[in-house]
Design a protein around this motif. Structure first.
Motif, PDB file in Angstrom:
ATOM      1  N   GLY A  74       0.742  -1.177   0.046  1.00  0.00           N
ATOM      2  CA  GLY A  74      -0.127   0.095   0.131  1.00  0.00           C
ATOM      3  C   GLY A  74       0.792   1.288  -0.009  1.00  0.00           C
ATOM      4  N   SER A  75       0.261   2.448   0.018  1.00  0.00           N
ATOM      5  CA  SER A  75       0.822   3.703  -0.129  1.00  0.00           C
ATOM      6  C   SER A  75       0.644   4.219   1.164  1.00  0.00           C
ATOM      7  CB  SER A  75       0.098   4.364  -1.261  1.00  0.00           C
ATOM      8  OG  SER A  75       0.892   5.684  -1.405  1.00  0.00           O
ATOM      9  N   LEU A  76       1.890   4.744   1.661  1.00  0.00           N
ATOM     10  CA  LEU A  76       2.068   5.223   2.700  1.00  0.00           C
ATOM     11  C   LEU A  76       2.569   6.884   2.816  1.00  0.00           C
ATOM     12  CD1 LEU A  76       3.762   2.562   4.973  1.00  0.00           C
ATOM     13  CD2 LEU A  76       1.280   3.065   4.724  1.00  0.00           C
ATOM     14  N   VAL A  77       2.644   7.183   1.594  1.00  0.00           N
ATOM     15  CA  VAL A  77       3.350   8.264   1.302  1.00  0.00           C
ATOM     16  C   VAL A  77       2.770   9.525   2.135  1.00  0.00           C
ATOM     17  CG1 VAL A  77       1.653   8.787  -0.942  1.00  0.00           C
ATOM     18  CG2 VAL A  77       4.061   9.764  -0.493  1.00  0.00           C
ATOM     19  N   THR A  78       1.577   9.606   2.246  1.00  0.00           N
ATOM     20  CA  THR A  78       0.926  10.766   3.225  1.00  0.00           C
ATOM     21  C   THR A  78       0.784  10.688   4.515  1.00  0.00           C
ATOM     22  OG1 THR A  78      -1.246  10.226   2.646  1.00  0.00           O
ATOM     23  CG2 THR A  78       0.012  11.773   1.048  1.00  0.00           C
ATOM     24  N   TRP A  79       1.145   9.562   5.016  1.00  0.00           N
ATOM     25  CA  TRP A  79       0.787   8.951   6.315  1.00  0.00           C
ATOM     26  C   TRP A  79       1.797   9.773   7.381  1.00  0.00           C
ATOM     27  CZ3 TRP A  79      -1.314   3.332   7.632  1.00  0.00           C
ATOM     28  CH2 TRP A  79      -2.274   3.316   6.601  1.00  0.00           C
ATOM     29  N   ALA A 133      -9.060   6.322  -9.212  1.00  0.00           N
ATOM     30  CA  ALA A 133      -7.978   5.669  -9.777  1.00  0.00           C
ATOM     31  C   ALA A 133      -7.647   5.941 -11.130  1.00  0.00           C
ATOM     32  CB  ALA A 133      -8.543   4.159  -9.591  1.00  0.00           C
ATOM     33  N   ALA A 134      -8.330   6.298 -12.072  1.00  0.00           N
ATOM     34  CA  ALA A 134      -8.032   6.534 -13.448  1.00  0.00           C
ATOM     35  C   ALA A 134      -7.053   7.790 -13.483  1.00  0.00           C
ATOM     36  CB  ALA A 134      -9.145   7.028 -14.175  1.00  0.00           C
ATOM     37  N   GLN A 135      -6.942   8.501 -12.566  1.00  0.00           N
ATOM     38  CA  GLN A 135      -6.240   9.753 -12.712  1.00  0.00           C
ATOM     39  C   GLN A 135      -4.909   9.639 -12.122  1.00  0.00           C
ATOM     40  OE1 GLN A 135      -8.445  13.535 -11.306  1.00  0.00           O
ATOM     41  NE2 GLN A 135      -9.497  11.805 -10.256  1.00  0.00           N
ATOM     42  N   TYR A 136      -4.504   8.567 -11.603  1.00  0.00           N
ATOM     43  CA  TYR A 136      -3.245   7.888 -11.170  1.00  0.00           C
ATOM     44  C   TYR A 136      -1.913   8.524 -12.088  1.00  0.00           C
ATOM     45  CZ  TYR A 136       0.808   5.532  -9.247  1.00  0.00           C
ATOM     46  OH  TYR A 136       2.156   5.118  -8.897  1.00  0.00           O
ATOM     47  N   ASP A 137      -2.166   8.353 -13.431  1.00  0.00           N
ATOM     48  CA  ASP A 137      -1.208   8.585 -14.383  1.00  0.00           C
ATOM     49  C   ASP A 137      -0.905  10.190 -14.756  1.00  0.00           C
ATOM     50  OD1 ASP A 137       0.371   5.947 -14.882  1.00  0.00           O
ATOM     51  OD2 ASP A 137      -1.515   5.584 -15.145  1.00  0.00           O
ATOM     52  N   GLY A 143      -3.752  13.845  -5.893  1.00  0.00           N
ATOM     53  CA  GLY A 143      -4.099  12.808  -4.951  1.00  0.00           C
ATOM     54  C   GLY A 143      -2.952  11.689  -5.208  1.00  0.00           C
ATOM     55  N   ARG A 144      -3.191  10.363  -4.913  1.00  0.00           N
ATOM     56  CA  ARG A 144      -2.183   9.494  -4.888  1.00  0.00           C
ATOM     57  C   ARG A 144      -2.063   9.365  -6.460  1.00  0.00           C
ATOM     58  NH1 ARG A 144      -2.430   3.079  -3.808  1.00  0.00           N
ATOM     59  NH2 ARG A 144      -4.695   3.551  -3.062  1.00  0.00           N
ATOM     60  N   SER A 145      -0.516   9.625  -6.741  1.00  0.00           N
ATOM     61  CA  SER A 145      -0.340   9.410  -8.348  1.00  0.00           C
ATOM     62  C   SER A 145       0.927   8.964  -8.658  1.00  0.00           C
ATOM     63  CB  SER A 145      -0.622  11.030  -8.748  1.00  0.00           C
ATOM     64  OG  SER A 145       0.337  11.679  -8.263  1.00  0.00           O
ATOM     65  N   ILE A 146       1.314   8.945  -9.813  1.00  0.00           N
ATOM     66  CA  ILE A 146       2.659   8.534 -10.301  1.00  0.00           C
ATOM     67  C   ILE A 146       3.510   9.684  -9.734  1.00  0.00           C
ATOM     68  CG2 ILE A 146       2.124   9.505 -12.421  1.00  0.00           C
ATOM     69  CD1 ILE A 146       4.136   6.327 -11.928  1.00  0.00           C
ATOM     70  N   THR A 147       3.153  10.945  -9.957  1.00  0.00           N
ATOM     71  CA  THR A 147       4.010  12.075  -9.385  1.00  0.00           C
ATOM     72  C   THR A 147       4.369  12.094  -7.818  1.00  0.00           C
ATOM     73  OG1 THR A 147       3.112  13.379 -11.226  1.00  0.00           O
ATOM     74  CG2 THR A 147       4.309  14.526  -9.503  1.00  0.00           C
ATOM     75  N   GLN A 148       3.523  11.668  -7.249  1.00  0.00           N
ATOM     76  CA  GLN A 148       3.366  11.659  -5.715  1.00  0.00           C
ATOM     77  C   GLN A 148       4.388  10.596  -5.470  1.00  0.00           C
ATOM     78  OE1 GLN A 148      -0.023  10.433  -3.368  1.00  0.00           O
ATOM     79  NE2 GLN A 148       0.395  12.356  -2.204  1.00  0.00           N
ATOM     80  N   HIS A 149       4.203   9.205  -6.149  1.00  0.00           N
ATOM     81  CA  HIS A 149       4.972   8.362  -5.780  1.00  0.00           C
ATOM     82  C   HIS A 149       6.497   8.394  -6.082  1.00  0.00           C
ATOM     83  CE1 HIS A 149       1.549   5.096  -5.353  1.00  0.00           C
ATOM     84  NE2 HIS A 149       1.913   5.572  -4.031  1.00  0.00           N
ATOM     85  N   ARG A 150       6.693   9.074  -7.363  1.00  0.00           N
ATOM     86  CA  ARG A 150       8.263   9.345  -7.592  1.00  0.00           C
ATOM     87  C   ARG A 150       8.730  10.363  -6.775  1.00  0.00           C
ATOM     88  NH1 ARG A 150       9.313   5.936 -11.418  1.00  0.00           N
ATOM     89  NH2 ARG A 150       8.233   5.612 -13.300  1.00  0.00           N
TER      90      ARG A 150
END
Length: 186
Positions: A74-79, A133-137, A143-150
């Protein structure tokens, strides 16, 4: 093998993070912890009531530190900034958006079945989830996105293995197992 190994598997919804994390945990006989189990309260209809941030952070941290070896999905990026340094290996999954969205649509049908056909409320919630979910890329999505994960990958203190493509779960597992072996020899 190292005395401890804490792994985080993350990516977009529908990318296979939970599947891979469970498989790795089973392979090594380690606990698997899924962020959704901490993020969402246990309710009759799942994924409707969020657990407060401080509570979910405390619970997950307690469970992660209790186990010398653990796989978290899971994504903990903003936790919390704590998670930036809590892992020995990050595994970032990325698959083509059309494959991921197809998986999510099928999963929603499997998860909600008849309720999805009969309940306008559930249809609305499912559509809202799929739209999110479709906005991820989308690089402009906040929100939770490829940019945020990078950006998070840059903040993580552990090595991150990026698996980009629609690989089978066994292929992904082998890539992670091979990387763990490399880390053991450093």
């Amino acid at each position: 093998m190292r005395k401890t190994m804490k792994i985080i598997v993350f990516g977009a919804s529908g990318s296979g993070t939970t599947t891979l994390a469970k498989s790795l945990a089973d392979h090594f006989n380690w606990p698997h912890l899924d962020a959704d189990d901490y993020y969402w309260a246990q309710t009759t209809i799942p994924f409707t009531v969020k657990v407060p941030l401080e509570t979910r952070n405390a619970r997950l941290k307690q469970d992660v530190v209790t186990h010398p070896n653990v796989v978290v999905s899971g994504s903990l990026v903003t936790w919390s900034p704590y998670w930036n340094q809590a892992f020995d290996l990050g595994v970032f999954l990325k698959i083509p958006p059309e494959i991921r969205m197809d998986r999510l649509k099928k999963r929603e049908i499997e998860r909600y079945g008849q309720l999805l056909q009969e309940s306008e409320d559930q249809q609305k919630k499912t559509q809202e989830f799929l739209d999110w979910a479709a906005q991820y890329d989308d690089p402009t999505f906040e929100g939770r996105s490829i940019t945020q994960h990078r950006r998070w990958i840059q903040a993580l203190t552990c090595e991150v293995l990026e698996l980009d493509g629609d690989f089978t779960n066994p292929v992904r597992m082998q890539q992670v197992i091979d990387r763990i072996a490399q880390l053991d020899h450093k």
